[in-house]
Design a protein around this motif. Structure first.
Motif, mmCIF file in Angstrom:
data_model
loop_
_atom_site.group_PDB
_atom_site.id
_atom_site.type_symbol
_atom_site.label_atom_id
_atom_site.label_comp_id
_atom_site.label_asym_id
_atom_site.label_seq_id
_atom_site.Cartn_x
_atom_site.Cartn_y
_atom_site.Cartn_z
ATOM 1 N N ASP A 195 46.363 35.315 34.103
ATOM 2 C CA ASP A 195 46.569 36.595 34.774
ATOM 3 C C ASP A 195 45.393 37.553 34.609
ATOM 4 O OD1 ASP A 195 49.085 35.823 35.658
ATOM 5 O OD2 ASP A 195 50.113 36.632 33.897
ATOM 6 N N THR A 196 44.283 37.074 34.052
ATOM 7 C CA THR A 196 43.119 37.934 33.827
ATOM 8 C C THR A 196 42.636 38.552 35.139
ATOM 9 O OG1 THR A 196 42.420 36.619 31.924
ATOM 10 C CG2 THR A 196 40.748 38.008 32.971
ATOM 11 N N ARG A 197 42.512 39.871 35.140
ATOM 12 C CA ARG A 197 42.068 40.600 36.338
ATOM 13 C C ARG A 197 40.547 40.567 36.422
ATOM 14 N NH1 ARG A 197 43.752 44.580 40.024
ATOM 15 N NH2 ARG A 197 42.233 46.240 40.437
ATOM 16 N N ILE A 217 37.075 38.015 42.381
ATOM 17 C CA ILE A 217 37.105 36.631 42.874
ATOM 18 C C ILE A 217 35.871 36.426 43.735
ATOM 19 C CG2 ILE A 217 38.435 34.876 44.092
ATOM 20 C CD1 ILE A 217 39.814 35.979 41.578
ATOM 21 N N ILE A 218 34.906 35.694 43.203
ATOM 22 C CA ILE A 218 33.621 35.530 43.870
ATOM 23 C C ILE A 218 33.772 34.678 45.137
ATOM 24 C CG2 ILE A 218 31.257 34.688 43.625
ATOM 25 C CD1 ILE A 218 31.982 37.155 41.933
ATOM 26 N N GLY A 219 33.276 35.229 46.251
ATOM 27 C CA GLY A 219 33.364 34.522 47.523
ATOM 28 C C GLY A 219 34.589 34.885 48.327
ATOM 29 N N HIS A 220 35.474 35.714 47.757
ATOM 30 C CA HIS A 220 36.682 36.118 48.462
ATOM 31 C C HIS A 220 36.729 37.613 48.720
ATOM 32 C CE1 HIS A 220 41.152 36.486 49.111
ATOM 33 N NE2 HIS A 220 40.909 35.396 49.802
ATOM 34 N N GLY A 221 35.894 38.351 47.981
ATOM 35 C CA GLY A 221 35.808 39.789 48.199
ATOM 36 C C GLY A 221 36.994 40.575 47.709
ATOM 37 N N THR A 222 37.708 40.055 46.691
ATOM 38 C CA THR A 222 38.876 40.749 46.157
ATOM 39 C C THR A 222 38.828 40.772 44.633
ATOM 40 O OG1 THR A 222 40.170 38.691 46.097
ATOM 41 C CG2 THR A 222 40.334 40.046 48.088
ATOM 42 N N THR A 223 39.646 41.638 44.053
ATOM 43 C CA THR A 223 39.888 41.636 42.612
ATOM 44 C C THR A 223 41.326 41.185 42.420
ATOM 45 O OG1 THR A 223 38.313 43.420 42.195
ATOM 46 C CG2 THR A 223 40.007 43.044 40.525
ATOM 47 N N ASP A 224 41.514 40.148 41.629
ATOM 48 C CA ASP A 224 42.833 39.519 41.552
ATOM 49 C C ASP A 224 42.956 38.778 40.226
ATOM 50 O OD1 ASP A 224 45.347 38.522 42.267
ATOM 51 O OD2 ASP A 224 44.712 38.052 44.315
ATOM 52 N N LYS A 225 44.065 38.070 40.052
ATOM 53 C CA LYS A 225 44.232 37.213 38.888
ATOM 54 C C LYS A 225 43.266 36.039 38.983
ATOM 55 C CE LYS A 225 49.083 38.454 38.285
ATOM 56 N NZ LYS A 225 50.464 37.980 38.088
ATOM 57 N N ILE A 226 42.635 35.685 37.872
ATOM 58 C CA ILE A 226 41.561 34.690 37.901
ATOM 59 C C ILE A 226 42.055 33.326 38.366
ATOM 60 C CG2 ILE A 226 41.785 33.908 35.497
ATOM 61 C CD1 ILE A 226 38.641 34.045 35.425
#
Length: 313
Positions: free
Chosen positions: A112-114, A117-126
């Motif tokens: 669940d580490t925030r 996300i490289i290549g997706h353009g979002t900040t999310d669970k790893i």
């Protein structure tokens, strides 16, 4: 902590076959086996090969040279695959190996580490990185999170966990917590586990006061137990079962030649294994639970891993 999340955890299985791939040559490659056995291993491991989108990490000036005993890093991905869905990487462990210091370090990254996300353009669970972009996006995201190169990866189908434990004849661990999980009682002290029991032993986390870190410790014990059991001569009787399980459930960018080089130049590192923790705290962001790691903690981990990889700061 992650253990306080309300969402019921899915099946968790450790990354044992990852370690078996690297050290299986201790069993079959270095003991002068017959032609058939050697080539059975070669054919199995060649079938597991799946290259990344790049050959060398951007965080390295040049590629790893096994002959010069360059330290290496390997990302272990335990993937919960489902029909019609590539699933998520519910277990992510970065392992660094330094043959000169004869040591390994393992960092278990909470799912669940925030992070970005490289290549997706979002900040999310790893662990969503794999769901969005497969192993390449997962590798790129871990590299960015820890700011160290990921030279190799080993992806394991988590549905196959118990098979490898049974293939090596079960494992013995030293249990520090008396608990019952899914109908099985695990007493405190030294216990022997078959595949099904080892699966349950490594899955429990809500009853552990250490939460996910306690579960990671039990996973580490099983990994070490499989390495020890796999390196024993008695395991040779089950080599067919081991190869069959590996062939069906593992993908890696390590080639068979890479594995032979690791067996020749890196095997002594298996005697010293240190597990590092990713310290953080559970937080809700827009109603979603995350494990939040401070920049200072990330830099601390990154510095320790770079030193182990002999990377200049």
């Amino acid at each position: 902590m992650e253990s306080r999340a309300k969402k019921k955890p899915k099946k968790k299985r450790t990354l044992l076959k990852t370690i078996i791939i690297i050290f299986i040559l201790l069993i079959l490659g270095g003991l002068g086996f017959a032609y058939y056995m050697y080539h059975s291993l070669a054919n199995t491991l060649d079938g597991t090969h799946q290259a990344l989108h790049r050959k060398v990490s951007e965080k390295r000036d040049e590629g790893v040279k096994f002959s010069e005993k360059d330290p290496i890093s390997i990302l272990l991905l335990g993937v919960d695959e489902r029909e019609g869905d590539r699933g998520r990487s519910d277990s992510m462990i970065l392992m660094t190996v330094n043959p000169e210091t004869k040591s390994m370090k393992m960092v278990s990254i909470p799912r669940d580490t925030r992070t970005e996300i490289i290549g997706h353009g979002t900040t999310d669970k790893i662990n969503h990185a794999y769901a969005y972009g497969g192993v390449n996006m997962a590798v790129d995201t871990v590299e960015n999170f820890l700011d160290v190169p990921v030279d190799y990866y080993v992806q394991v189908n988590m549905e196959s966990f118990k098979d490898i434990v049974d293939a090596v004849g079960g494992v013995t661990v030293n249990n520090s917590l008396d608990f019952t999980y899914d109908g099985v009682h695990f007493k405190k002290g030294q216990i022997s586990l078959d595949g099904e029991e080892a699966l349950k032993f490594s899955r429990m986390r809500y009853e552990d006061p250490r939460g996910d870190f306690g579960r990671q410790e039990r996973q580490r014990q099983i990994i070490q137990a499989v390495i020890k059991k796999g390196a024993s001569f008695n395991t040779l009787a089950n080599y067919g079962d081991i190869l069959d399980t590996i062939g069906k459930n593992i993908k890696t960018n390590l080639t068979f030649d890479n594995m032979k080089d690791i067996q020749s130049n890196y095997k002594e590192a298996r005697h010293s294994l240190e597990q590092l923790q990713v310290n953080g705290e559970g937080q809700k962001v827009d109603g979603v639970y995350y494990y939040v790691v401070s920049e200072a903690e990330r830099e601390k981990l990154s510095t320790e891993l770079k030193e182990h990889l002999n990377i200049k700061q």
